[in-house]
Enzyme design. Structure first.
Site, PDB file in Angstrom:
ATOM      1  N   GLN A 303      -4.766 -26.977  23.665  1.00  0.00           N
ATOM      2  CA  GLN A 303      -4.734 -25.513  23.785  1.00  0.00           C
ATOM      3  C   GLN A 303      -4.466 -24.836  22.434  1.00  0.00           C
ATOM      4  O   GLN A 303      -4.980 -23.758  22.152  1.00  0.00           O
ATOM      5  CB  GLN A 303      -3.640 -25.133  24.774  1.00  0.00           C
ATOM      6  CG  GLN A 303      -3.993 -23.918  25.577  1.00  0.00           C
ATOM      7  CD  GLN A 303      -2.968 -23.663  26.657  1.00  0.00           C
ATOM      8  OE1 GLN A 303      -1.768 -23.506  26.366  1.00  0.00           O
ATOM      9  NE2 GLN A 303      -3.411 -23.620  27.889  1.00  0.00           N
ATOM     10  N   GLU A 388     -15.086  -1.878  -2.415  1.00  0.00           N
ATOM     11  CA  GLU A 388     -15.419  -0.700  -1.582  1.00  0.00           C
ATOM     12  C   GLU A 388     -14.160  -0.098  -0.959  1.00  0.00           C
ATOM     13  O   GLU A 388     -14.191   0.415   0.160  1.00  0.00           O
ATOM     14  CB  GLU A 388     -16.411  -1.074  -0.481  1.00  0.00           C
ATOM     15  CG  GLU A 388     -17.861  -1.139  -0.926  1.00  0.00           C
ATOM     16  CD  GLU A 388     -18.546   0.233  -0.947  1.00  0.00           C
ATOM     17  OE1 GLU A 388     -19.219   0.506  -1.954  1.00  0.00           O
ATOM     18  OE2 GLU A 388     -18.413   1.011   0.004  1.00  0.00           O
TER      19      GLU A 388
HETATM   20  C1  FAD Z   1     -16.064  -9.126  -7.156  1.00  0.00           C
HETATM   21  C2  FAD Z   1     -15.970  -7.652  -7.308  1.00  0.00           C
HETATM   22  C3  FAD Z   1     -17.118  -6.882  -7.327  1.00  0.00           C
HETATM   23  C4  FAD Z   1     -17.037  -5.501  -7.505  1.00  0.00           C
HETATM   24  N1  FAD Z   1     -18.180  -4.768  -7.603  1.00  0.00           N
HETATM   25  C5  FAD Z   1     -18.097  -3.476  -8.011  1.00  0.00           C
HETATM   26  C6  FAD Z   1     -19.270  -2.750  -8.350  1.00  0.00           C
HETATM   27  O1  FAD Z   1     -20.396  -3.248  -8.239  1.00  0.00           O
HETATM   28  N2  FAD Z   1     -19.136  -1.493  -8.828  1.00  0.00           N
HETATM   29  C7  FAD Z   1     -17.918  -0.899  -8.964  1.00  0.00           C
HETATM   30  O2  FAD Z   1     -17.862   0.258  -9.394  1.00  0.00           O
HETATM   31  N3  FAD Z   1     -16.782  -1.550  -8.636  1.00  0.00           N
HETATM   32  C8  FAD Z   1     -16.838  -2.827  -8.166  1.00  0.00           C
HETATM   33  N4  FAD Z   1     -15.688  -3.527  -7.867  1.00  0.00           N
HETATM   34  C9  FAD Z   1     -14.384  -2.866  -8.048  1.00  0.00           C
HETATM   35  C10 FAD Z   1     -13.599  -2.671  -6.759  1.00  0.00           C
HETATM   36  O3  FAD Z   1     -14.142  -1.648  -6.000  1.00  0.00           O
HETATM   37  C11 FAD Z   1     -12.137  -2.437  -7.170  1.00  0.00           C
HETATM   38  O4  FAD Z   1     -11.623  -3.693  -7.603  1.00  0.00           O
HETATM   39  C12 FAD Z   1     -11.294  -1.876  -6.057  1.00  0.00           C
HETATM   40  O5  FAD Z   1     -11.675  -0.548  -5.812  1.00  0.00           O
HETATM   41  C13 FAD Z   1      -9.792  -1.918  -6.348  1.00  0.00           C
HETATM   42  O6  FAD Z   1      -9.499  -1.407  -7.602  1.00  0.00           O
HETATM   43  P1  FAD Z   1      -8.549  -2.237  -8.608  1.00  0.00           P
HETATM   44  O7  FAD Z   1      -9.089  -3.609  -8.671  1.00  0.00           O
HETATM   45  O8  FAD Z   1      -8.435  -1.488  -9.865  1.00  0.00           O
HETATM   46  O9  FAD Z   1      -7.156  -2.314  -7.881  1.00  0.00           O
HETATM   47  P2  FAD Z   1      -5.977  -1.212  -7.938  1.00  0.00           P
HETATM   48  O10 FAD Z   1      -6.504   0.122  -7.575  1.00  0.00           O
HETATM   49  O11 FAD Z   1      -5.232  -1.355  -9.207  1.00  0.00           O
HETATM   50  O12 FAD Z   1      -5.046  -1.728  -6.746  1.00  0.00           O
HETATM   51  C14 FAD Z   1      -4.135  -2.803  -6.881  1.00  0.00           C
HETATM   52  C15 FAD Z   1      -3.340  -2.927  -5.582  1.00  0.00           C
HETATM   53  O13 FAD Z   1      -2.611  -1.709  -5.356  1.00  0.00           O
HETATM   54  C16 FAD Z   1      -2.921  -1.163  -4.090  1.00  0.00           C
HETATM   55  N5  FAD Z   1      -2.894   0.301  -4.141  1.00  0.00           N
HETATM   56  C17 FAD Z   1      -3.455   1.124  -5.083  1.00  0.00           C
HETATM   57  N6  FAD Z   1      -3.236   2.417  -4.766  1.00  0.00           N
HETATM   58  C18 FAD Z   1      -2.551   2.400  -3.602  1.00  0.00           C
HETATM   59  C19 FAD Z   1      -2.026   3.423  -2.748  1.00  0.00           C
HETATM   60  N7  FAD Z   1      -2.189   4.718  -3.022  1.00  0.00           N
HETATM   61  N8  FAD Z   1      -1.364   3.046  -1.625  1.00  0.00           N
HETATM   62  C20 FAD Z   1      -1.187   1.744  -1.324  1.00  0.00           C
HETATM   63  N9  FAD Z   1      -1.657   0.741  -2.086  1.00  0.00           N
HETATM   64  C21 FAD Z   1      -2.327   1.070  -3.205  1.00  0.00           C
HETATM   65  C22 FAD Z   1      -4.313  -1.688  -3.799  1.00  0.00           C
HETATM   66  O14 FAD Z   1      -4.615  -1.647  -2.404  1.00  0.00           O
HETATM   67  C23 FAD Z   1      -4.242  -3.088  -4.361  1.00  0.00           C
HETATM   68  O15 FAD Z   1      -3.648  -3.920  -3.418  1.00  0.00           O
HETATM   69  C24 FAD Z   1     -15.764  -4.897  -7.630  1.00  0.00           C
HETATM   70  C25 FAD Z   1     -14.594  -5.679  -7.592  1.00  0.00           C
HETATM   71  C26 FAD Z   1     -14.686  -7.031  -7.451  1.00  0.00           C
HETATM   72  C27 FAD Z   1     -13.419  -7.846  -7.477  1.00  0.00           C
END
Ligand code: FAD
Length: 408
Positions: A303, A388
């Site tokens: 299970q 996204e």
């Molecule tokens: C493999 C890959 C492909 C991608 N492709 C594209 C692309 O083609 N084009 C493009 O433009 N971008 C792309 N991205 C970027 C992606 O959209 C970002 O990585 C994402 O939006 C998060 O941004 P950051 O990595 O700067 O994290 P941050 O914004 O620095 O966040 C870090 C952590 O803090 C948390 N956090 C931040 N603000 C808050 C809040 N207000 N409240 C609570 N928690 C919060 C987040 O949830 C996360 O856990 C890609 C990323 C990856 C890894």
């Protein structure tokens, strides 16, 4: 009264089966190799182009399916095959949608064909919005686009990061600040044509998962593009900026954010990718559980294992229903009063992470090795809760929408 059905129509079933065949016969067998190589799988993209899956026509057909299910169905099947390869196939579509949504007819006709190339010479495109200091906080974007009126050219400077296909794309779509006073409402999108001087690839990232998809920094150093590369054109931009300035003067923080509505419509597609990966891992786990014997019986007879499979399948089906609902709402112009698009992405991406981890557990030691695909699927699944909009940002959007608080 309108008929309600949860069944796909014959045409949709045909497309789904065709995509599934491509995912099973072409994508899945190539998955482990390209994951190890950490390179763009050009031959697979070319195969997809030959059969018509890598093309604007295919994408547009699914996009305009009146039920809204064309895109989620396609994403689920391709990502069921393999997430890294599928992202290499659909990544161009993400940039193309940016042009379709905001471009003039002339821009659509000029640039989208160059994004795809043709089956003999395939090309890819990149959508570049994120920056080192502007991930979740899009409004803090720094890449600047300045208009040079004398030459009717835009000059772009800045560094983009995390761009899928960044630096290897034939066409880059770049979001930049045109009016720093207006936050995210002062942004505009630009086409950077092939071979434009000043655009270069920065660091290429070595990633945890979706390793067949190329992710890199894109550096813009005095990149000059003709005025015609501003998506939507200058007149429309000037009108939009004037409206935004007027709203800002009236305390416009409380106005509805059109960009957010766009996200609500596009996020279910990412949810569908997650459903594809989750379903793939679940199927491997189910098959393993019914064939692997311990203590003289298949492990599914316990299970503890069977209930995990029941939960996995229930979550996957629930995720798909949320994705389909949001996609149906988007195509029918229903207002996302509870951020249903974000809801679908949040639930599906968290489901993919959980289900792929459960699949590893059900496969025991084998699940932990690269002899079986579930460890790759688990690494891949981690991306869905990040790009996204992270899961935290989805929750923030849902909560603020429910509370009627403006989303900044
Ligand atoms: C493999 C890959 C492909 C991608 N492709 C594209 C692309 O083609 N084009 C493009 O433009 N971008 C792309 N991205 C970027 C992606 O959209 C970002 O990585 C994402 O939006 C998060 O941004 P950051 O990595 O700067 O994290 P941050 O914004 O620095 O966040 C870090 C952590 O803090 C948390 N956090 C931040 N603000 C808050 C809040 N207000 N409240 C609570 N928690 C919060 C987040 O949830 C996360 O856990 C890609 C990323 C990856 C890894």
């Amino acid at each position: 009264m309108a008929e309600f059905t949860m069944e796909l129509n014959d045409e949709q079933k045909e497309v789904r089966d065709w995509l599934h065949g491509f995912a099973a016969d072409v994508i899945r067998p190539a998955a482990a190799e390209w994951d190890e190589r950490e390179e763009t799988p050009w031959p697979v993209i070319q195969e997809a182009a030959k059969v018509g899956i890598y093309s604007l026509d295919f994408y547009a057909q699914q996009y305009f399916d009146p039920t809204g299910l064309g895109i989620p169905m396609a994403m689920e099947e391709l990502f069921w095959g393999d997430a890294g390869i599928a992202l290499s196939i659909v990544g161009t579509g993400l940039a193309a949608v940016g042009v379709l949504a905001n471009g003039t007819e002339e821009q659509i006709g000029t640039w989208i064909p160059q994004m795809y190339g043709d089956a003999n010479d395939v090309k890819v495109a990149a959508f570049c919005s994120s920056e080192p200091d502007a991930g979740s906080d899009v409004a803090s974007m720094r890449t600047r686009a300045v208009y040079d009126e004398a030459k009717d050219e835009w000059v772009l400077n800045g560094t983009k990061t995390w761009a899928t296909n960044g630096g290897i794309a034939n066409v880059h779509v770049v979001v930049a600040v045109v009016d720093p006073e207006l936050g995210s409402k002062g942004h505009a999108s630009f086409i950077i044509p092939p071979g434009t001087e000043g655009l270069s690839q920065g660091q290429k990232f070595k990633k945890h998962g979706i390793r067949a998809s190329h992710t890199a920094e894109v550096v813009l150093d005095n990149v000059r593009v003709p005025g015609s590369c501003l998506l939507g054109g200058k007149e429309k931009l000037d009108e939009r900026l004037a409206r935004a300035r007027e709203k800002a003067r009236q305390g416009g923080e409380r106005v509805k954010n059109a960009a957010m509505a766009t996200f609500e419509a596009s996020r279910p597609a990412v949810g569908a990718m997650a459903v594809g990966t989750a379903r793939a891992a679940y199927e491997v786990a189910l098959d393993y559980a019914t064939t692997r014997e311990q203590f003289g019986r298949p492990i599914v007879d316990n299970q503890g294992v069977a209930f995990q499979l029941a939960d996995m399948r229930t979550s996957i089906d629930a995720a798909r229903l949320l994705v389909w609902r949001a996609s149906w709402m988007a195509v029918n112009g229903k207002p996302f009063t509870a951020a249903e698009g974000s809801m679908s992405k949040l639930f599906a991406s968290e489901t993919a992470k959980k289900v792929t981890a459960q699949a590893i557990q059900i496969l025991g030691g084998n699940g932990y090795t690269r002899e079986y695909p579930v460890e790759r699927m688990h690494r891949d699944a981690a991306i869905y809760t990040i790009f996204e909009g992270t899961s935290e940002i989805q929750r923030l959007v849902i909560a603020r929408t429910l509370a009627g608080v403006p989303i900044r």
